[in-house]
Design a protein around this motif. Structure first.
Motif, PDB file in Angstrom:
ATOM      1  N   SER A  12       0.920  -1.159  -0.113  1.00  0.00           N
ATOM      2  CA  SER A  12       0.061  -0.222   0.138  1.00  0.00           C
ATOM      3  C   SER A  12       0.788   1.368  -0.021  1.00  0.00           C
ATOM      4  O   SER A  12       1.917   1.051   0.464  1.00  0.00           O
ATOM      5  CB  SER A  12      -1.038   0.035   1.193  1.00  0.00           C
ATOM      6  OG  SER A  12      -0.139  -0.054   2.359  1.00  0.00           O
ATOM      7  N   ILE A  13       0.332   2.292  -0.716  1.00  0.00           N
ATOM      8  CA  ILE A  13       0.727   3.632  -0.500  1.00  0.00           C
ATOM      9  C   ILE A  13      -0.123   4.597  -0.005  1.00  0.00           C
ATOM     10  O   ILE A  13      -1.273   4.648  -0.361  1.00  0.00           O
ATOM     11  CB  ILE A  13       1.087   4.138  -2.220  1.00  0.00           C
ATOM     12  CG1 ILE A  13       2.047   3.117  -2.742  1.00  0.00           C
ATOM     13  CG2 ILE A  13       1.963   5.515  -2.198  1.00  0.00           C
ATOM     14  CD1 ILE A  13       2.364   3.140  -4.171  1.00  0.00           C
ATOM     15  N   VAL A  14       0.476   5.252   0.887  1.00  0.00           N
ATOM     16  CA  VAL A  14      -0.205   6.364   1.496  1.00  0.00           C
ATOM     17  C   VAL A  14       0.381   7.768   1.230  1.00  0.00           C
ATOM     18  O   VAL A  14       1.518   7.677   1.612  1.00  0.00           O
ATOM     19  CB  VAL A  14      -0.650   6.280   3.028  1.00  0.00           C
ATOM     20  CG1 VAL A  14      -1.184   7.459   3.755  1.00  0.00           C
ATOM     21  CG2 VAL A  14      -1.605   5.112   3.350  1.00  0.00           C
ATOM     22  N   PHE A  15      -0.360   8.579   1.015  1.00  0.00           N
ATOM     23  CA  PHE A  15       0.203  10.237   0.581  1.00  0.00           C
ATOM     24  C   PHE A  15      -0.810  11.172   1.749  1.00  0.00           C
ATOM     25  O   PHE A  15      -1.599  11.085   1.655  1.00  0.00           O
ATOM     26  CB  PHE A  15       0.021  10.458  -0.667  1.00  0.00           C
ATOM     27  CG  PHE A  15       0.237  12.126  -0.949  1.00  0.00           C
ATOM     28  CD1 PHE A  15       1.467  12.494  -0.854  1.00  0.00           C
ATOM     29  CD2 PHE A  15      -0.953  12.917  -1.137  1.00  0.00           C
ATOM     30  CE1 PHE A  15       1.726  13.925  -1.363  1.00  0.00           C
ATOM     31  CE2 PHE A  15      -0.432  14.165  -1.087  1.00  0.00           C
ATOM     32  CZ  PHE A  15       0.754  14.746  -1.431  1.00  0.00           C
ATOM     33  N   VAL A  16       0.318  11.927   2.278  1.00  0.00           N
ATOM     34  CA  VAL A  16      -0.262  12.703   3.416  1.00  0.00           C
ATOM     35  C   VAL A  16       0.339  14.086   2.960  1.00  0.00           C
ATOM     36  O   VAL A  16       1.585  14.409   2.627  1.00  0.00           O
ATOM     37  CB  VAL A  16      -0.081  12.576   4.866  1.00  0.00           C
ATOM     38  CG1 VAL A  16      -0.951  11.167   4.920  1.00  0.00           C
ATOM     39  CG2 VAL A  16       1.252  12.298   5.396  1.00  0.00           C
ATOM     40  N   ASN A  17      -0.360  15.337   3.211  1.00  0.00           N
ATOM     41  CA  ASN A  17       0.110  16.498   2.693  1.00  0.00           C
ATOM     42  C   ASN A  17       0.045  17.453   3.829  1.00  0.00           C
ATOM     43  O   ASN A  17      -1.250  18.023   4.341  1.00  0.00           O
ATOM     44  CB  ASN A  17      -0.691  17.090   1.564  1.00  0.00           C
ATOM     45  CG  ASN A  17      -0.069  18.320   1.026  1.00  0.00           C
ATOM     46  OD1 ASN A  17       1.255  18.838   1.183  1.00  0.00           O
ATOM     47  ND2 ASN A  17      -0.762  19.115   0.133  1.00  0.00           N
ATOM     48  N   ASN A  18       0.948  18.075   4.517  1.00  0.00           N
ATOM     49  CA  ASN A  18       0.729  19.027   5.339  1.00  0.00           C
ATOM     50  C   ASN A  18       0.125  18.902   6.605  1.00  0.00           C
ATOM     51  O   ASN A  18      -0.876  19.542   7.267  1.00  0.00           O
ATOM     52  CB  ASN A  18       0.314  20.549   4.803  1.00  0.00           C
ATOM     53  CG  ASN A  18       0.573  21.787   5.381  1.00  0.00           C
ATOM     54  OD1 ASN A  18       1.515  21.928   6.219  1.00  0.00           O
ATOM     55  ND2 ASN A  18      -0.257  22.908   5.277  1.00  0.00           N
ATOM     56  N   ILE A  19       0.431  17.771   7.358  1.00  0.00           N
ATOM     57  CA  ILE A  19      -0.291  17.250   8.539  1.00  0.00           C
ATOM     58  C   ILE A  19       0.914  17.057   9.409  1.00  0.00           C
ATOM     59  O   ILE A  19       1.942  16.462   9.297  1.00  0.00           O
ATOM     60  CB  ILE A  19      -0.831  15.885   8.473  1.00  0.00           C
ATOM     61  CG1 ILE A  19      -2.074  16.091   7.257  1.00  0.00           C
ATOM     62  CG2 ILE A  19      -1.482  15.372   9.477  1.00  0.00           C
ATOM     63  CD1 ILE A  19      -2.726  14.912   6.942  1.00  0.00           C
ATOM     64  N   PRO A  20       0.567  17.774  10.789  1.00  0.00           N
ATOM     65  CA  PRO A  20       1.768  17.559  11.798  1.00  0.00           C
ATOM     66  C   PRO A  20       1.768  16.118  12.227  1.00  0.00           C
ATOM     67  O   PRO A  20       0.951  15.220  11.962  1.00  0.00           O
ATOM     68  CB  PRO A  20       1.030  18.340  13.093  1.00  0.00           C
ATOM     69  CG  PRO A  20       0.019  19.039  12.380  1.00  0.00           C
ATOM     70  CD  PRO A  20      -0.436  18.633  11.131  1.00  0.00           C
ATOM     71  N   GLY A  63       9.301  -1.443   1.051  1.00  0.00           N
ATOM     72  CA  GLY A  63       8.963  -2.028  -0.075  1.00  0.00           C
ATOM     73  C   GLY A  63       7.479  -2.749  -0.326  1.00  0.00           C
ATOM     74  O   GLY A  63       7.092  -2.754  -1.349  1.00  0.00           O
ATOM     75  N   PHE A  64       6.949  -2.906   0.917  1.00  0.00           N
ATOM     76  CA  PHE A  64       5.465  -3.373   0.775  1.00  0.00           C
ATOM     77  C   PHE A  64       4.644  -2.277   1.103  1.00  0.00           C
ATOM     78  O   PHE A  64       3.320  -1.973   0.560  1.00  0.00           O
ATOM     79  CB  PHE A  64       5.138  -4.354   1.628  1.00  0.00           C
ATOM     80  CG  PHE A  64       5.606  -5.597   1.205  1.00  0.00           C
ATOM     81  CD1 PHE A  64       5.116  -6.624   0.374  1.00  0.00           C
ATOM     82  CD2 PHE A  64       7.113  -6.178   1.887  1.00  0.00           C
ATOM     83  CE1 PHE A  64       5.834  -7.762   0.098  1.00  0.00           C
ATOM     84  CE2 PHE A  64       7.692  -7.276   1.630  1.00  0.00           C
ATOM     85  CZ  PHE A  64       7.133  -8.205   0.689  1.00  0.00           C
ATOM     86  N   GLU A  65       5.065  -1.262   2.030  1.00  0.00           N
ATOM     87  CA  GLU A  65       4.201  -0.370   2.433  1.00  0.00           C
ATOM     88  C   GLU A  65       5.252   1.144   2.217  1.00  0.00           C
ATOM     89  O   GLU A  65       6.386   1.156   2.692  1.00  0.00           O
ATOM     90  CB  GLU A  65       3.950  -0.300   4.002  1.00  0.00           C
ATOM     91  CG  GLU A  65       3.172  -1.575   4.231  1.00  0.00           C
ATOM     92  CD  GLU A  65       3.078  -2.061   5.682  1.00  0.00           C
ATOM     93  OE1 GLU A  65       2.078  -2.179   6.157  1.00  0.00           O
ATOM     94  OE2 GLU A  65       4.320  -2.344   6.314  1.00  0.00           O
ATOM     95  N   SER A  66       4.319   2.010   1.970  1.00  0.00           N
ATOM     96  CA  SER A  66       5.137   3.384   1.509  1.00  0.00           C
ATOM     97  C   SER A  66       4.352   4.569   2.107  1.00  0.00           C
ATOM     98  O   SER A  66       2.834   4.580   1.815  1.00  0.00           O
ATOM     99  CB  SER A  66       5.514   3.586   0.122  1.00  0.00           C
ATOM    100  OG  SER A  66       6.553   2.699  -0.414  1.00  0.00           O
ATOM    101  N   LEU A  67       4.940   5.648   2.824  1.00  0.00           N
ATOM    102  CA  LEU A  67       4.384   6.493   3.296  1.00  0.00           C
ATOM    103  C   LEU A  67       4.930   7.695   2.653  1.00  0.00           C
ATOM    104  O   LEU A  67       6.139   8.085   2.891  1.00  0.00           O
ATOM    105  CB  LEU A  67       4.244   6.569   4.849  1.00  0.00           C
ATOM    106  CG  LEU A  67       3.740   7.862   5.402  1.00  0.00           C
ATOM    107  CD1 LEU A  67       2.385   8.214   5.108  1.00  0.00           C
ATOM    108  CD2 LEU A  67       3.943   7.985   6.977  1.00  0.00           C
TER     109      LEU A  67
END
Length: 123
Positions: A12-20, A63-67
């Protein structure tokens, strides 16, 4: 909290933007859908490495999980520069896990996946 999440190649890939940082970790713990408990613990235990960078950009991956974390970017161009840079780290880790090496013969796979993930994030 999650700006974008995608399951890909068994990971899984999760993208977060401008979060403390603390808010992000809390939300990842509560969510529990995209990352294993061990990966969230890894993110939490590396606060001293990750938190200072969350004002810029960083990718944490096994490799399996990316943040992919983007902090506050100075402008539109800086956002896209940071995003493409961090997406490439994710693509490299993902394809490496699948047995790819970046060569002239495989570069199209890297380019395609980089573009595809970037498009999904920006949609």
């Amino acid at each position: 909290m999650v700006a974008f999440a995608l399951e890909i190649y068994g990971g899984s890939i999760v993208f977060v933007n401008n979060i403390p940082y603390d808010s992000m970790v809390k939300a990842l713990k509560e969510d529990g859908e995209f990352f294993t408990k061990e990966f969230v613990e890894h993110i939490e235990s590396n606060k001293s490495t990750i938190e200072p960078v969350t004002n810029g950009a960083i990718t944490v991956t096994n490799g399996f999980e990316s943040l992919i974390i983007l902090g506050k970017q100075t402008d539109y161009l800086n956002f896209h520069n940071s995003l493409s840079h961090e997406v490439f780290h994710t693509v490299h880790a993902t394809l490496k896990r699948k047995g790819f090496k970046l060569t002239n013969a495989s570069e199209e796979a890297y380019a395609y996946l980089t573009g595809w993930i970037t498009e999904k994030i920006l949609m």
